[in-house]
Design a protein around this motif. Sequence first.
Motif, PDB file in Angstrom:
ATOM      1  N   GLU A  30       0.830  -1.209   0.000  1.00 34.03           N
ATOM      2  CA  GLU A  30       0.000   0.000   0.000  1.00 34.03           C
ATOM      3  C   GLU A  30       0.860   1.253   0.000  1.00 34.03           C
ATOM      4  O   GLU A  30       0.602   2.200  -0.748  1.00 34.03           O
TER       5      GLU A  30
ATOM      6  N   MET B  33       2.584   1.640  -3.354  1.00 33.24           N
ATOM      7  CA  MET B  33       1.662   2.134  -4.384  1.00 33.24           C
ATOM      8  C   MET B  33       1.629   3.662  -4.371  1.00 33.24           C
ATOM      9  O   MET B  33       1.697   4.303  -5.422  1.00 33.24           O
TER      10      MET B  33
ATOM     11  N   VAL C 122      -1.561  -6.291  -6.281  1.00 34.75           N
ATOM     12  CA  VAL C 122      -2.116  -5.240  -7.138  1.00 34.75           C
ATOM     13  C   VAL C 122      -2.603  -5.774  -8.480  1.00 34.75           C
ATOM     14  O   VAL C 122      -3.521  -5.232  -9.079  1.00 34.75           O
TER      15      VAL C 122
ATOM     16  N   PRO D  22       5.188  -3.360 -10.407  1.00 31.65           N
ATOM     17  CA  PRO D  22       5.337  -1.961  -9.975  1.00 31.65           C
ATOM     18  C   PRO D  22       5.609  -0.992 -11.120  1.00 31.65           C
ATOM     19  O   PRO D  22       5.063   0.110 -11.135  1.00 31.65           O
TER      20      PRO D  22
ATOM     21  N   TYR E  39       2.377  -0.286 -12.953  1.00 33.70           N
ATOM     22  CA  TYR E  39       1.513   0.511 -12.081  1.00 33.70           C
ATOM     23  C   TYR E  39       1.947   1.974 -12.110  1.00 33.70           C
ATOM     24  O   TYR E  39       1.122   2.879 -12.215  1.00 33.70           O
TER      25      TYR E  39
ATOM     26  N   SER F 137      -7.854   2.801  -3.550  1.00 29.81           N
ATOM     27  CA  SER F 137      -6.583   2.221  -3.990  1.00 29.81           C
ATOM     28  C   SER F 137      -6.044   1.165  -3.040  1.00 29.81           C
ATOM     29  O   SER F 137      -5.147   0.430  -3.388  1.00 29.81           O
TER      30      SER F 137
END
Length: 140
Positions: free
Chosen positions: A68, A71, A104, A108, A111, A129
């Motif tokens: 989290e 992100m 997710v 990464p 994203y 999110s």
Amino acid sequence: MPVVGAAAEDANRRLLRARDAMDRAYAEPLDVPTLARIAHISEAHFICTFRAAFGETPNRYLQRRRVERAMFLLRSTDRSVTDICMDVGFSSLGTFSRVFRDVVGEPPSLYRRRGPMPLAPSCFAMAWSRPSSFGEVRGT
């Protein structure tokens, strides 16, 4: 009956103490023995009761919490994926990438390419999110 209720309340407080420690110090090298000590219960009992109370193991909860934070950093900074990986508490880029993809649904780097988070009230953006559970992908 009140004794059982009081015992359950005490057990819940102990688990919340450990979960709060994970939320505060997610980037630190937290392990089950350390968390069980925080909760003042045995390691085996800690794992079982944590999973029963929160629906996932302590390790998965901590991984999700780290993801989290990653992100947010991936979409709001230009820092490297490796730096972010280390800053949120992972010691291996490979493990970070695998766990990130599991939580997710994409790596990464992909994203990050979607760009900055859209403008929305922060409480809504955070709720939307946040991965709802380990391994369950939420789309945008």
